[in-house]
Structures are given as structure tokens and as C-alpha cells.
Design a protein around this motif. Structure first.
Motif, PDB file in Angstrom:
ATOM      1  N   LYS A  36      -6.890  13.238  -9.576  1.00 52.42           N
ATOM      2  CA  LYS A  36      -7.059  11.850 -10.012  1.00 52.42           C
ATOM      3  C   LYS A  36      -5.892  11.015  -9.497  1.00 52.42           C
ATOM      4  O   LYS A  36      -4.737  11.435  -9.564  1.00 52.42           O
ATOM      5  CB  LYS A  36      -7.104  11.760 -11.541  1.00 52.42           C
ATOM      6  N   MET A  37      -6.203   9.818  -8.995  1.00 49.19           N
ATOM      7  CA  MET A  37      -5.187   8.939  -8.438  1.00 49.19           C
ATOM      8  C   MET A  37      -5.486   7.506  -8.854  1.00 49.19           C
ATOM      9  O   MET A  37      -6.632   7.090  -8.883  1.00 49.19           O
ATOM     10  CB  MET A  37      -5.206   9.058  -6.917  1.00 49.19           C
ATOM     11  N   GLY A  61      -7.393   3.823   4.944  1.00 48.75           N
ATOM     12  CA  GLY A  61      -6.232   3.941   5.817  1.00 48.75           C
ATOM     13  C   GLY A  61      -5.003   4.515   5.131  1.00 48.75           C
ATOM     14  O   GLY A  61      -4.073   4.974   5.781  1.00 48.75           O
ATOM     15  N   CYS A  62      -4.975   4.484   3.816  1.00 46.25           N
ATOM     16  CA  CYS A  62      -3.828   5.016   3.075  1.00 46.25           C
ATOM     17  C   CYS A  62      -3.987   6.529   2.951  1.00 46.25           C
ATOM     18  O   CYS A  62      -4.985   7.018   2.444  1.00 46.25           O
ATOM     19  CB  CYS A  62      -3.728   4.375   1.693  1.00 46.25           C
ATOM     20  N   GLU A 117      12.700 -12.524  -7.380  1.00 45.06           N
ATOM     21  CA  GLU A 117      11.931 -11.290  -7.546  1.00 45.06           C
ATOM     22  C   GLU A 117      11.302 -10.844  -6.224  1.00 45.06           C
ATOM     23  O   GLU A 117      10.850 -11.682  -5.439  1.00 45.06           O
ATOM     24  CB  GLU A 117      10.798 -11.469  -8.559  1.00 45.06           C
ATOM     25  N   THR A 118      11.256  -9.553  -6.028  1.00 37.87           N
ATOM     26  CA  THR A 118      10.498  -8.953  -4.942  1.00 37.87           C
ATOM     27  C   THR A 118       9.388  -8.138  -5.577  1.00 37.87           C
ATOM     28  O   THR A 118       9.653  -7.291  -6.435  1.00 37.87           O
ATOM     29  CB  THR A 118      11.387  -8.032  -4.081  1.00 37.87           C
ATOM     30  N   ILE A 119       8.153  -8.416  -5.184  1.00 39.19           N
ATOM     31  CA  ILE A 119       7.005  -7.689  -5.714  1.00 39.19           C
ATOM     32  C   ILE A 119       6.151  -7.239  -4.533  1.00 39.19           C
ATOM     33  O   ILE A 119       5.736  -8.060  -3.706  1.00 39.19           O
ATOM     34  CB  ILE A 119       6.171  -8.569  -6.673  1.00 39.19           C
ATOM     35  N   LEU A 120       5.928  -5.933  -4.451  1.00 37.56           N
ATOM     36  CA  LEU A 120       5.115  -5.366  -3.380  1.00 37.56           C
ATOM     37  C   LEU A 120       3.944  -4.602  -3.987  1.00 37.56           C
ATOM     38  O   LEU A 120       4.139  -3.758  -4.862  1.00 37.56           O
ATOM     39  CB  LEU A 120       5.950  -4.399  -2.521  1.00 37.56           C
ATOM     40  N   PHE A 121       2.737  -4.890  -3.514  1.00 42.14           N
ATOM     41  CA  PHE A 121       1.539  -4.182  -3.941  1.00 42.14           C
ATOM     42  C   PHE A 121       1.176  -3.146  -2.877  1.00 42.14           C
ATOM     43  O   PHE A 121       1.145  -3.462  -1.691  1.00 42.14           O
ATOM     44  CB  PHE A 121       0.363  -5.158  -4.090  1.00 42.14           C
ATOM     45  N   PHE A 122       0.848  -1.932  -3.340  1.00 34.14           N
ATOM     46  CA  PHE A 122       0.391  -0.860  -2.469  1.00 34.14           C
ATOM     47  C   PHE A 122      -0.970  -0.385  -2.960  1.00 34.14           C
ATOM     48  O   PHE A 122      -1.086   0.104  -4.095  1.00 34.14           O
ATOM     49  CB  PHE A 122       1.364   0.327  -2.495  1.00 34.14           C
ATOM     50  N   ASN A 123      -1.997  -0.539  -2.138  1.00 30.40           N
ATOM     51  CA  ASN A 123      -3.326  -0.029  -2.460  1.00 30.40           C
ATOM     52  C   ASN A 123      -3.352   1.434  -2.023  1.00 30.40           C
ATOM     53  O   ASN A 123      -3.555   1.745  -0.855  1.00 30.40           O
ATOM     54  CB  ASN A 123      -4.396  -0.842  -1.731  1.00 30.40           C
ATOM     55  N   ILE A 124      -3.123   2.337  -2.977  1.00 33.53           N
ATOM     56  CA  ILE A 124      -2.911   3.747  -2.628  1.00 33.53           C
ATOM     57  C   ILE A 124      -4.154   4.613  -2.746  1.00 33.53           C
ATOM     58  O   ILE A 124      -4.148   5.760  -2.308  1.00 33.53           O
ATOM     59  CB  ILE A 124      -1.777   4.361  -3.472  1.00 33.53           C
ATOM     60  N   ASP A 125      -5.224   4.104  -3.327  1.00 33.57           N
ATOM     61  CA  ASP A 125      -6.432   4.909  -3.509  1.00 33.57           C
ATOM     62  C   ASP A 125      -7.254   4.895  -2.225  1.00 33.57           C
ATOM     63  O   ASP A 125      -7.748   3.848  -1.804  1.00 33.57           O
ATOM     64  CB  ASP A 125      -7.256   4.372  -4.675  1.00 33.57           C
TER      65      ASP A 125
END
Length: 176
Positions: free
Chosen positions: A63-64, A48-49, A34-42
Motif C-alpha cells: 500500500k502506498m 513515471g514515478c 515557506e517552501t512547499i513541494l508536492f510529489f505525486n508518488i503513486d
């Protein structure tokens, strides 16, 4: 912003499959292959995002959700929109956040993935009475492509892998 740009931005949390905001947290233990990537987009928790600016420019009030999680195994590709809350009483707001983020995101990426939504609250009871939100999530993501809970087990991992949501050891289907 194509998905490739997200990989190169400060939204990506390299090597992390755990995320905590306030009192709520989610974790996925990757299995073999498995490949699992987390993105903190808020940008409220990750200034920095710049995904919010890309999506909506200077427009205020959109809303996000907190996270996007990318999951891949063999030919399966999932992008899961995740919102963490301190209390399940915020389910309506969380539902709006994941749906709004997904609806905006899908305009920028061809549909070669399964979209899912996960809402986690660290307090409160499971919201069986919130059928309106279940219907909204069902309409946006489809059957068995969303879950909300306040369990600390691997519910997010189960959703990503396509395992039915579990409550008290029994199977629960997303209500229509």
C-alpha cells in the motif's frame, strides 16, 4: 532512493501546491518564507514515478499513499504523507497507505525532519468513531502530527505549519 533523487524525478510536481485525484483534492497556499513541494508518488496515477519499484521492487500488494509534501520554513522541515479518498469510509485503507509509505521511506532517509500524515475525503462525516485509526496514526506519527477531514479549507497547510486541527471553529486534539 535518497530525497535528492525524488527532486530530480517525475514524482515532483514543479510549482504546484494543488493536487486532485478523482473527486478529492488538496491545496496549500504558501506563505512568505515557506517552501512547499508536492510529489505525486503513486505510480497508479503517475506511472513515471518509480518510487514503488525502488521501495518494494517487483513485490506486489504494498500500500502506498498518493502524495508526499515537503514543507520548509526557517529550520523547520516536514515530510507529510497524504492520501486522498472519495469517501471517509475508506479511512482504514488510507491509514494503512500513509503508515506503510512512511515506514518504508524512513529507512532510506535520516531522521532530520518531522513526519506527518494527512488524509482527505471529499465526502462523508468526520470519523470520530474511528478511534482505532487515530491510535494507529498517533503511534506512527505522534501527537498533533496527523489529521483527516473533509473540509475544503487550508487544513493541510495548518498541519504542515503546526497549527492544531480545527473542527467547526473549535480546536480538536488528536485522540489517544
Amino acid at each position: 532512493m535518497p530525497f535528492e533523487n525524488l527532486l530530480l524525478s517525475s514524482c515532483l510536481l514543479p510549482g504546484q501546491t494543488y493536487f486532485k485525484e478523482s473527486k478529492a483534492s488538496v491545496k496549500v497556499e504558501p506563505l512568505a518564507g515557506e517552501t512547499i513541494l508536492f510529489f505525486n508518488i503513486d505510480d497508479q496515477s503517475n506511472p513515471g514515478c518509480k518510487l514503488r519499484q525502488f521501495f518494494w521492487g517487483i513485490e506486489k500488494g504494498q500500500k502506498m499513499c498518493d502524495l508526499m509534501v515537503f514543507y520548509a520554513k526557517d529550520s523547520k522541515r516536514v515530510i507529510c504523507f497524504v492520501e486522498l479518498k472519495d469517501n471517509i469510509g475508506d479511512l482504514g485503507h488510507a491509514t494503512e497507505q500513509v503508515i506503510n509509505t512512511y515506514n518504508t521511506f524512513k529507512v532510506h532517509l535520516k531522521k532530520s525532519y518531522t513526519a506527518k500524515a494527512f488524509i482527505y475525503a471529499c465526502a462523508g462525516s468526520l470519523p470520530y468513531e474511528h478511534e482505532e485509526y487515530q491510535r494507529e496514526l498517533l503511534k506512527a506519527f505522534g501527537k498533533n502530527n496527523f489529521d483527516f477531514n473533509n473540509r475544503s479549507n487550508d487544513a493541510l497547510g495548518d498541519l504542515l505549519r503546526g497549527n492544531p486541527p480545527q473542527i467547526g471553529g473549535g480546536k480538536r486534539k488528536n485522540k489517544k
